[in-house]
Scaffold this motif. Structure first.
Motif, PDB file in Angstrom:
ATOM      1  N   ALA A1467     148.433  27.148 -80.412  1.00 35.74           N
ATOM      2  CA  ALA A1467     147.412  26.306 -79.516  1.00 35.74           C
ATOM      3  C   ALA A1467     148.263  25.003 -79.414  1.00 35.74           C
ATOM      4  O   ALA A1467     148.103  24.154 -78.557  1.00 35.74           O
ATOM      5  N   ALA A1468     148.882  24.504 -80.355  1.00 35.52           N
ATOM      6  CA  ALA A1468     149.918  23.182 -80.276  1.00 35.52           C
ATOM      7  C   ALA A1468     150.789  23.383 -79.496  1.00 35.52           C
ATOM      8  O   ALA A1468     151.197  22.463 -78.835  1.00 35.52           O
ATOM      9  N   HIS A1469     151.394  24.628 -79.356  1.00 39.05           N
ATOM     10  CA  HIS A1469     152.448  24.873 -78.362  1.00 39.05           C
ATOM     11  C   HIS A1469     151.897  24.816 -76.653  1.00 39.05           C
ATOM     12  O   HIS A1469     152.408  24.012 -76.051  1.00 39.05           O
ATOM     13  N   PHE A1769     136.321  28.727 -84.465  1.00 36.74           N
ATOM     14  CA  PHE A1769     137.673  28.361 -84.922  1.00 36.74           C
ATOM     15  C   PHE A1769     138.163  27.870 -83.514  1.00 36.74           C
ATOM     16  O   PHE A1769     138.820  26.846 -83.670  1.00 36.74           O
ATOM     17  N   LEU A1770     138.123  28.911 -82.297  1.00 40.72           N
ATOM     18  CA  LEU A1770     138.536  28.174 -81.237  1.00 40.72           C
ATOM     19  C   LEU A1770     137.687  26.835 -80.930  1.00 40.72           C
ATOM     20  O   LEU A1770     138.332  25.655 -80.351  1.00 40.72           O
ATOM     21  N   ASP A1771     136.522  26.449 -81.181  1.00 42.42           N
ATOM     22  CA  ASP A1771     135.862  25.363 -80.916  1.00 42.42           C
ATOM     23  C   ASP A1771     136.517  24.330 -81.777  1.00 42.42           C
ATOM     24  O   ASP A1771     136.722  22.997 -81.428  1.00 42.42           O
ATOM     25  N   GLU A1772     136.947  24.682 -83.107  1.00 39.90           N
ATOM     26  CA  GLU A1772     137.507  23.586 -83.966  1.00 39.90           C
ATOM     27  C   GLU A1772     139.204  23.264 -83.283  1.00 39.90           C
ATOM     28  O   GLU A1772     139.551  22.279 -83.417  1.00 39.90           O
ATOM     29  N   LEU A1773     139.612  24.191 -82.667  1.00 36.85           N
ATOM     30  CA  LEU A1773     141.114  24.149 -82.280  1.00 36.85           C
ATOM     31  C   LEU A1773     140.721  22.890 -81.222  1.00 36.85           C
ATOM     32  O   LEU A1773     141.498  21.995 -80.926  1.00 36.85           O
ATOM     33  N   ALA A1774     139.963  23.177 -80.254  1.00 37.87           N
ATOM     34  CA  ALA A1774     139.765  22.191 -78.957  1.00 37.87           C
ATOM     35  C   ALA A1774     139.358  20.973 -79.552  1.00 37.87           C
ATOM     36  O   ALA A1774     139.788  19.941 -78.866  1.00 37.87           O
ATOM     37  N   LYS A1776     140.212  19.849 -82.268  1.00 32.89           N
ATOM     38  CA  LYS A1776     141.263  19.129 -83.090  1.00 32.89           C
ATOM     39  C   LYS A1776     142.113  18.388 -82.066  1.00 32.89           C
ATOM     40  O   LYS A1776     142.861  17.579 -82.249  1.00 32.89           O
ATOM     41  N   HIS A1777     142.460  19.274 -81.057  1.00 33.54           N
ATOM     42  CA  HIS A1777     143.615  18.887 -79.741  1.00 33.54           C
ATOM     43  C   HIS A1777     142.818  17.825 -78.894  1.00 33.54           C
ATOM     44  O   HIS A1777     143.371  17.630 -77.969  1.00 33.54           O
ATOM     45  N   GLY A1778     141.563  17.361 -78.903  1.00 32.78           N
ATOM     46  CA  GLY A1778     140.890  16.667 -78.013  1.00 32.78           C
ATOM     47  C   GLY A1778     140.795  17.196 -76.694  1.00 32.78           C
ATOM     48  O   GLY A1778     140.851  16.580 -75.714  1.00 32.78           O
TER      49      GLY A1778
END
Length: 1954
Positions: A1467-1469, A1769-1774, A1776-1778
């Protein structure tokens, strides 16, 4: 980690014992971890009754581990590991296995031809504490044992691969007991095993052996001691138990005596624990005086307890105790005699010998030999048997046989636990020479015996009880010849009928006794009452138990602390004072401790002096008020220590003033006569305590005062009674006088008196005066007064009392009253007035209005002395029989003053009538018995009283003769209940009519009519004739000509169906015998009516009401109210024949619960379940149907003729079948084709029907399901538009214009006539073709769907038997992890010569690599390094990801953590590039890891939820494709969804049904044996290979595809007659070849008719045999046929249509340009017509596509936790990355789950099911999968018209589902929304679920191969990986590179720098 997947020992899959299974076809394996998960999912047991049971499991033995207390249960085919609280911890599978008791253990089944799958019953279960091992021995493989880990019984530590006969341990038969002990020798653990004789191969195994537990050959007895037996048949020992005590081991058993003695005896044997050679073996007989053989035994530290059979036939039991000291002394005596005296006693008799037929004999060794060799030696005699039995007296006798014994010593007491054969556990206190059963409880079900393995846990707090069944006989009483009686436990019951379970029972249930009394009454020797703790405890739990009176024990004759006496016993509430309690045996307290008293809520300090305790009572304001209506308050008084009540009683506080208020009539008497010490103050009228009367006023003291004279109720001033008359006439002035006593207490002061009369409704006061006194006696006179009560009564008792002064009431000595009487009441006529009691003075007075009056109130001249004549008002009955004897009742007045006046005064119709004295009522009624008279005599009734004129009635009485003529019906069941009608004349004769049928009364149902009597027959003892008679008074009439025939009761044998809607009306067919004798059969249901239903107005009524004479019989009511709130609803059944009733199910109102459904056959009541084989009748909720027009129900539904109507609803087929449903459109019927749970499909009339009633213009659509009628709206048929009428004028004008025009163009018409005709002909042909197709596609779609639904219904019933062919998890994981690799992606590498020695180092290295993968740093570095390599392809990435998934499968929590980390990095990539592209493709290993992770987590969801609709979709597609022709060469089909696979030609075909010979001899010659004929549907256009595939599909429809024979290994043989056999093939010499085109042979080519018989035979070139075994392990998918559009020497193959490539010769023969143009136009236009076939196919499959999508996208069931966890977890990633764009998150979830997993499952069902997926099915699934993909996108779905150039617009495939895709998109959106709104999945819940998954799926293969493959990839980039590990500072500290180098050195002998 993958290590749990690699089993060191092969375990046979489990099999339920009762299931019949072929020997070579075991069930699919169910791993132990999956079994553990199933068991853990069972509902938890109740907390109090802790027990453990497993479905279909039979328990054999228990073992308890020291220390943690883990319990092990040995069962048939299972081993269970339980916590001390009986929670399941682990389970191991031990059977069934291929075995035979007549074979030694084998590897090759050919070595034992008669081997069968055999259940493995556990025979021995022991714990080795030193080695921390569990020893388990089964009955299979000759009783060999294995060793398992104590903390995980599924982990096998040792199992003999090829055991020798020295390792045969346990008995190989389940009925032969095996016992054993694990003995700790100084240097090793030894196993002592004793067993009986079982099977022919066990003859060489001694009954007692010593075996080693460690060493190279565990369980071997080589070099160790054996009890050598000369002849086992003489010494068939039956062992009861084995125990260790002190330094010895004891064995208890039964056997015959010496060879000369045939009687069985009980024995105890002893060996030294350290004696590995059994030199010390000594046995002596045991005898329980007067009892039979020993059945169970146990050892306490000092005693051997034995349960012996007792009573006749061993029906009872006796308990004997043998002190171990005496037992050892007896054995030592026998040993000494055998060592030193040759076995002879002092008297010379043989008292000891060497037994078991060995050559050794008793010796004469030195006298000190027993002391020198306490455990024997080589030179000492052995085995020694004493002749003198050790006898003991029975301690206890029980009525039930005892099957288990356990002992416990606690607190110096010996407790025995006895389990009997009925499931009861008895607790026995052994007190000296007696035993006392102090508690018995039912542990197991009644009839289930308690197993001998009765274990007490380590701390002595609980007993573990195992219940089993009784099946095998064992000896109980002494006998001869081996004949024994009694029963023992079933150690292996293959089909248990009773629950088998393990229970944990407390040894002492002290806390269950709430108080001291129950604690001591329980007589539990371990329990006592801890006084200062106030609870029942063990002695050790009471801190001061050693002190006197602190811990009370029931066996010491202790009494509970109690208050022996109170002084005073009560106190006045106004005074506060001291109370002294006497409490004997009060415990002594410490100096700083104290008791206190609790009066209710009030506490006061207690002063203790010996047994006396003094407390102060509470003040008045601290006491609660007296309860209403009482004069005291009673409070609990408790002597307390802290908050514990030591002793308690009740204490009362009284209130004297309340005593006075409670007794108004005698306040003084109540005061001084009460139990309290209250005194009466007469002048002030007060009740006081103490001496508190005012000064100068005398006191009347309480009766309890002994020293005063004026005391008690006798001293109270009171009214003694009446001095005058008690009777007072109403209306006459009467004067009352009352006697009084003790008025002197009031003093001499003048005062007034009043008399009070309590008349109804008023209180009348009369002035009174005290007239005379004499001593203490006086007289009070009340003023004369006329008394008139408000209510006229004949006699009225009026209470009276006297008051003094204003309100001071004198006591009434007793209840005083006067009686007011009124002569006018109750004497309406003269006779009754004169008959009144003479003391009343009543006379008949004619003054004014004649009446009965008091004499002085009537003028003397008006007194009538003579009464008027009698008056007769009514008589009944008015008719009677000529015989007389009828009781005639006459009502009237002046009918005599007494009976003597009327005794001879009555005549009836001129005949005398004799009155009955008991029934005479003065003046009002005469009942007389008529005299005989001729028939027809009539006349009035006359009553003549002397001195008066007679009274004559106006009614006449008639003598008439009743006649009986006939009966209906003339027969009925012997149970009675027949409504019998007796026809006749004058039947309404007399008033007392009764009917009889034979000797039984027949109760008459009112009213009796002149020509008919209706009665109900009673039950008769037996069938036969019975004469009917009717009794009219004393007259009797008998119907001799028509006797009533009692027949046998009707019997019901079947009733179906057994379910109905609540609306009722379903036809129930009831079959039986003798049903035509029932008059009115009913089907009834009892309902528990709710308040709402009762309020609806259902009232209790007679279930069979009758109307008046002449009226029609009333129909029975549908529902009637019964007793106790029951409601009975019934329907009348019609009698079809003597064997068939037709009933309609009764309607059941909503809100009621059916309790009983039964048939009423007159008096025979039969429950529905009894008539239906035990299946009860069920009611289902009424169906619900949606209106035809969903948007507006009143709008007409537009119906095209020929369409099949689809009506949606709920619960449609729950209570009815499709044949019973009636659907009407107006007056026409819509034929029901298919009925499912949610859909009804019917075929409407071809033409529009008329409305059923004239009220509406359009016909209504009505569905009738029994009584349930549902109107779904009007229906309007669509008709072809008709041309409007054309005006005549316009026709004329047009005609003239047309004539001119025709003349002008006539020449042109003639010129183009020929061409126009040809073009018009072609055009019309196309139009007709298009029109026909358009009309037919809808009808075809509906009919196809109806047919498909019928087929799917049949398929569902087939699946109930065979089940959906899911792949086992092993195969599923391989196919998902390694797609495209075939069935064996990981094969072990073949070892070259000389490489055997490398195997161990390589395995060690791979194990280290497995451990290295557990390092997260190493694993992430490995993944990143590999992905950075340019040559590391995408295929390599997927392969390595799957290898890692396999290697880490045993640690899914760890794999999930790695996946989270990699997804975060991914996700960061992508956040910095384009977030929407993440997870779109499989570019890195994390995508493939995610796919595998989802596949693992969703396997259970696939099997339980989504698998069934997906499989039904697959089968529906296959069925539809097979119904139409499929080209075997081009692969194109008539029925498809994929336009590229559409057969665009109209191929004529005909369906055929072939009869396929199936069975064991189907391939043989005709008549070679009985075979089955299976019908198979094929097409005449099918090639022979296609026919074989369809035949195999239908013959093996319940068999997974991998287990079916291949179509290419079989030939199809057409058989006709006995000798006609023809082998059919795709190509042979008869194949048609034309112009280089060879057509494949079809059934049409061979002219195979419909119904032909065919058989599948092995191809000769394949060896002549068809393999019926499983498919090869390394094959996946299907074999591709050789039919390709290839050339064979220039010849092209074709089937239905020729390919696009044509031979040149054919092209050259095109005759002209015109023909080529015409052919090109047809090729371009005509095939497009057949695209409508796609629509037909799509409509047919629509329901199954919807069901599949609904299963995938529905959240009605709990969403798998893995999906919730991933989406969170995907909601958390979104977050996290705004990322706030919802479209991006939607794409992530779609790419991760729906497109990555579900699309793969839709396109490749062979990954989930064991099926064959043909190319055509695959193409259709591709279209459905593409629809699913389109539904998951967020962009608008835009489609255009389909042209001939699909690249310009949306393809045809997308057009098919253009209307459904928006709906599917909404489902996806709702799916995501619902998951997001559900409760979050916590990390702990996910880890728990992952741990369970890791344990469930532990059978994956090739762990080492996977690690080897993974290492090969590491080897390719070895240097780069080493460099990356060395560069990481943390990796350097962890020495990861060094550890990898060690792996390399071991795996490939790589030289490193180490």
């Amino acid at each position: 980690m993958c290590l749990p997947w690699c089993h060191t020992a092969r375990e046979t899959p489990p099999l339920p014992p009762c299931e019949a299974v072929p020997a070579m076809a075991p069930r699919p394996p169910l791993g132990p971890h999956l079994l553990l998960a199933l068991l853990l999912s069972l509902p938890p047991p109740p907390t109090r009754a802790r027990h453990f049971s497993a479905p279909n499991a039979t328990f054999n033995h228990l073992a308890l581990a020291p220390g943690p207390g883990t319990l092990y249960v040995g069962a048939v085919n299972r081993l269970f590991q339980l916590s001390p609280e009986l929670r399941l911890q682990a389970v191991a599978v031990t059977g069934p296995v291929l075995d035979s008791p007549d074979c030694v253990p084998f590897r090759d089944p050919a070595d034992c031809p008669h081997a069968r799958l055999t259940d493995n019953a556990n025979q021995l279960l022991l714990v080795s504490g030193r080695a921390r091992e569990l020893v388990a021995c089964g009955q299979v493989r000759q009783g060999v044992c294995d060793k398992r880990r104590l903390d995980d019984v599924a982990h096998v530590l040792y199992q003999a691969e090829d055991p020798g006969d020295g390792q045969f341990v346990a008995a190989n038969a389940p009925g032969v007991a095996t016992v054993g002990l694990v003995v700790q020798a100084p240097d090793r653990d030894l196993l002592l095993v004793a067993r009986g004789l079982a099977g022919k191969l066990s003859a060489g195994v001694p009954p007692l052996t010593v075996r080693q537990l460690a060493g190279p050959q565990p369980f071997s007895s080589e070099g160790l001691g054996r009890l050598v037996v000369g002849d086992l048949s003489d010494y068939n020992n039956s062992y009861v138990g084995a125990f260790a005590a002190g330094r010895s081991a004891y064995f208890v058993f039964r056997r015959r005596g010496a060879r000369a003695q045939a009687d069985y005896r009980s024995y105890a044997a002893r060996v030294c624990l350290g004696d590995a050679n059994l030199y010390s073996y000594v046995e002596v007989p045991l005898a329980c005086r007067g009892q039979g053989l020993i059945q169970a035994a146990a050892v306490t530290p000092s005693t051997l307890l034995g349960a012996f059979a007792a009573g006749p036939g061993g029906a009872g039991a006796a308990l004997c105790a043998f002190p171990l000291a005496q037992l050892d002394a007896s054995m030592e005596h026998a040993r000494r005699l055998c060592y030193t005296a040759g076995g002879r006693g002092p008297g010379g008799a043989e008292e000891a010998t060497v037994e078991y037929g060995v050559t050794s004999r008793c010796a004469a060794l030195p006298a000190d030999s027993p002391e020198s060799y306490p455990c024997g030696d080589e030179h000492t005699p052995s085995p020694i048997a004493g002749r003198q039995p050790l006898e003991a007296e029975p301690l206890l006798q029980l009525e039930q046989p005892i099957s288990a014994v356990a002992g416990l010593q606690a607190d110096g007491h010996t407790i025995a636990f006895l389990g009997d054969t009925q499931g009861q556990l008895h607790k026995v206190f052994l007190n000296g020479s007696h035993g006392h059963v102090y508690h018995s409880q039912q542990v197991g079900p009644r009839g289930s015996a308690i197993s001998p393995d009765l274990l007490v846990d380590g701390n002595g707090s609980h007993v573990y009880v195992l219940t089993a069944q009784q099946v095998r006989p064992v000896p109980r009483m002494g006998g001869t010849g081996g004949q024994h009686t009694g029963t023992s436990l079933c150690t292996h019951c293959p089909c248990p009928s009773l629950p088998i379970q393990v229970d944990r029972v407390p040894v002492a249930a002290c806390p269950e006794f709430p108080d001291c009394t129950s604690c001591l009454q329980a007589r539990d020797p371990l329990c006592g009452w801890c006084v200062l703790q106030g609870r029942c405890t063990l002695k050790g739990q009471c801190g001061r138990a050693a002190q006197a009176n602190q811990w009370l024990w029931s066996y010491e004759d202790s009494h509970c602390p109690h208050v022996q006496s109170l002084l005073p016993a009560y106190r006045p509430r106004q005074e506060q004072g001291q109370v002294t309690l006497s409490v004997p045996r009060l415990p002594t307290l410490a100096a700083d401790e104290y008791f206190h008293c609790a009066f209710g809520d009030y506490d006061s300090l207690a002063h203790v002096e010996g047994p006396h305790v003094a407390c102060v009572t509470p003040p008045q304001d601290q006491l609660p008020l007296n309860p209403p209506g009482t004069d005291h308050i009673t409070l609990p008084l408790a002597l307390m220590f802290e908050d514990v009540a030591v002793a308690a009683t009740n204490f009362s506080f009284y209130d004297c003033s309340a005593v006075q208020a409670l007794e108004v009539a005698a306040p003084c008497r109540a005061c001084v006569g009460s139990i309290w010490r209250c005194h009466w103050c007469p002048q002030s009228s007060r009740c006081v305590y103490g001496e508190h009367c005012p000064e100068g006023e005398g006191t009347i003291y309480s009766a309890q005062e002994a020293d005063v004279q004026v005391r008690g109720p006798g001293a109270c001033p009171r009214v003694e009674g009446l001095a005058g008359p008690v009777l007072l006439p109403v209306g006459w002035k009467s004067r009352l006088a009352l006697r009084v006593r003790n008025l002197q207490h009031f003093g001499s002061l003048p005062t007034s008196y009043h008399c009070w009369l309590e008349l109804p409704g008023e209180l009348q006061r009369l002035p009174a005066s005290l007239e005379e006194t004499s001593g203490d006696v006086g007289l009070i006179s009340c003023q004369a007064q006329q008394l008139h009560p408000s209510v006229a009564q004949q006699e009225l008792r009026v209470p009276i009392y006297v008051t003094r002064g204003k309100a001071q009431r004198l006591d009434n000595a007793h209840t005083l009253h006067v009686t007011l009487y009124d002569c006018a009441v109750g004497h309406p006529d003269c006779s009754r007035c004169q008959a009144a009691n003479g003391s009343l003075g009543c006379v008949w007075c004619s003054h004014r209005q004649p009446a009965c009056r008091y004499g002085p109130l009537c003028p003397p001249e008006a007194v009538e002395l003579l009464c008027p004549s009698p008056r007769i008002d009514t008589i009944e009955p008015l008719t009677g029989p000529p015989e007389g004897g009828l009781a005639l009742t006459i009502w009237g007045s002046n009918l005599g003053r007494d009976f003597t006046e009327v005794q001879d005064a009555v005549n009836v119709a001129g005949r005398p009538c004799s009155p009955e004295p008991s029934l005479y009522r003065t003046s009002a009624r005469i009942v007389c018995v008529t005299s005989p008279a001729p028939n027809g005599t009539t006349g009035p009734i006359q009553v003549a009283i002397k001195n008066r004129p007679p009274g004559i009635s106006t009614q006449h009485f008639t003598y008439q003769d009743p006649i009986l003529l006939s009966l209906s019906p003339q027969w009925g069941p012997q149970a009675g209940g027949t409504q019998l009608t007796i026809h006749g004349q004058h039947l309404q004769t007399g008033g007392n009519i009764s009917a009889f049928v034979g000797a039984q009364p027949c109760p008459i149902q009112e009213p009796v009519c002149p020509e008919a009597i209706v009665c109900h027959t009673m039950s008769q003892a037996s069938p036969g004739e019975a004469v009917v008679r009717v009794v009219f008074g004393h007259a009797q009439r008998t119907l001799l000509t028509s006797p009533f025939q009692y027949t046998a009761n009707p019997q019901l044998v079947a009733a179906e169906p057994s379910v109905s809607f609540r609306g009722g009306g379903r036809l129930i067919r009831v079959r039986g015998t003798g049903l035509d004798v029932v008059q009115q059969p009913l089907l009834s249901v009892w309902l528990a009516a709710t308040a709402e239903v009762q309020a609806a107005g259902v009232e209790p009524r007679d279930p069979t009401p009758r109307t008046s004479c002449g009226g029609p019989a009333a129909a029975p009511q549908a529902c009637i109210q019964l007793r106790e709130g029951l409601l009975q609803c019934s329907t009348v059944c019609s009698i079809n024949s003597s064997s068939l009733l037709l009933c309609q199910s009764p309607a059941v109102p909503d809100g009621v619960h059916p309790q009983r459904v039964f048939f009423t056959l007159d008096n025979v009541h039969v429950d529905f379940a009894s008539a239906n084989g035990g299946q009860d009748f069920q009611y289902q909720p009424n169906p619900r149907l949606a209106p035809l027009s969903r948007e507006k129900p009143t709008r007409p539904y537009r119906l095209k003729p020929g369409n099949v109507l689809d009506v949606e609803g709920q619960g449609l087929n729950l209570g009815i079948s499709k044949e019973e449903v009636r659907v009407h459109i107006g007056d026409g019927e819509c034929l029901v084709k298919t009925l499912t749970l949610t859909h009804l499909y019917c075929e409407p009339p071809s033409r529009a029907p008329q409305p059923a009633n004239g009220s509406s213009a359009l016909p209504q659509f009505v569905v009738q399901m029994g009584n349930v009628r549902l109107a779904l709206g009007p229906v309007q048929y669509e008709t072809e538009p008709t041309l409007s009428a054309f005006p005549v004028e316009a026709q004329v004008g047009l005609g003239l214009g047309a004539a001119v025009l025709i003349a002008a163009v006539l020449l042109l018409t003639l010129m183009y006539r020929h061409k126009s005709k040809q073009a018009l002909r072609d055009y019309q042909k196309v139009l007709v073709q298009l029109e026909n197709l358009e009309i037919g596609v809808g009808d075809q779609c509906r009919k196809e769907f109806t047919d498909l639904m019928t087929e799917m219904t049949d398929l569902s019933s087939d699946l109930e038997a065979s089940g959906i062919p899911f792949l086992d998890y092993h195969t599923y994981a391989e196919r998902v992890f390694f797609p495209g690799h075939g069935g064996c992606p990981l094969q072990p590498a073949l070892e070259g010569p000389g490489e055997e020695g490398r195997r161990a180092p390589v395995r060690q290295g791979l194990t280290q690599l497995s451990n290295l993968l557990n390092s997260k740093l190493f694993l992430l570095t490995l993944i990143h390094t590999l992905e950075e390599q340019p040559s590391f392809s995408q295929r390599d990435r997927c392969h390595v990801a799957s290898l890692l998934s396999l290697a880490l499968h045993g640690k899914l929590e760890y794999l999930t953590d790695i996946l989270r980390t990699l997804l975060s990095d991914l996700a960061a990539h992508y956040v910095h590039k384009n977030p929407k592209l993440m997870l779109r493709r499989t570019e890195t290993m994390v995508e493939k890891l995610l796919t595998n992770w989802l596949s693992i987590c969703l396997y259970a969801f696939l099997k339980e939820v989504a698998g069934e609709p997906l499989y039904m979709l697959l089968r529906a597609i296959q069925y539809q494709v097979d119904k139409g022709p499929v080209d075997a060469v081009t692969g194109k089909a008539k029925r498809t969804l994929n336009d590229s696979r559409l057969l665009r030609e109209d191929v004529e075909f005909r369906p055929l049904t072939l009869m396929v010979l199936a069975g064991p001899r189907a391939g043989g010659a005709a008549g070679g044996g009985a075979v089955q004929r299976v019908p198979a549907r094929v097409l005449d256009t099918d090639t022979i290979t296609q026919v074989k595939e369809k035949v195999l599909e239908q013959v093996y429809k319940g068999t997974p595809f991998s287990q079916r024979p291949s179509a290419h290994a079989l030939d199809l043989e057409w058989r006709s007659g006995l000798a006609g056999h023809l082998t059919l093939s795709d190509e042979d010499l008869t194949s048609v070849t034309h112009n280089h085109w060879k057509r494949l042979n079809t059934l049409q080519h061979y002219k195979v008719p419909d119904g032909a018989t065919v058989g599948l035979i092995p191809q000769l070139h394949n060896g002549g045999a068809v393999s019926q075994s499983l498919a090869q392990n390394c094959t996946l998918g299907e074999n591709v046929p050789m039919l390709e559009d290839g050339e064979e020497g220039g010849v092209h193959l074709w089937h239905l249509v020729k390919g696009t490539e044509e031979p040149e010769g054919a092209k050259a023969r095109r005759s002209s340009l015109r023909e080529r143009e015409r052919e090109r136009a047809r090729a371009k236009a005509i095939p497009e017509i057949y695209l409508t076939r796609l629509l037909s196919m799509k409509g047919t499959l629509q329901k199954f596509v919807d069901d599949t999508f609904q299963a995938i996208l529905s959240v009605n069931r709990p969403v798998p936790i893995a999906i919730k966890y991933l989406f969170d977890f995907l909601d958390e990633l979104a977050e996290k990355h705004g990322i706030e764009d919802p479209e991006t998150l939607h794409i992530w979830k779609t790419n991760s789950l729906l497109l990555r997993f579900w699309v793969n499952a839709l396109k490749n069902p062979q990954l989930i099911f064991d099926v064959r997926v043909s190319d055509n099915v695959d193409a259709i699934l591709a279209v459905i999968a593409q629809t699913f993909i389109d539904s998951c996108t967020v962009s608008e779905h835009k489609v255009g018209r389909a042209h001939s150039y699909p690249e310009q617009d949306s393809p045809v495939n997308k057009l098919l589902y253009a209307r459904e895709i928006p709906r599917y998109k909404q489902m996806v959106e709702r799916y995501y929304s619902d998951i997001r709104q559900s409760s979050p999945a916590s990390y702990q819940e996910m880890n728990s679920a992952l741990a369970e998954l890791s344990g469930n799926y532990t059978s994956a293969p090739h762990c080492l191969e996977a690690l080897q493959e993974l290492y090969n990839h590491i080897h390719r980039y070895y240097d780069q990986i080493i460099s990356a590990l060395e560069e990481d500072p943390v990796g350097q500290k962890m020495q990861l590179a060094c550890r990898l180098q060690q792996v390399a050195a071991l795996v490939e002998n790589k030289v490193t720098d180490l």
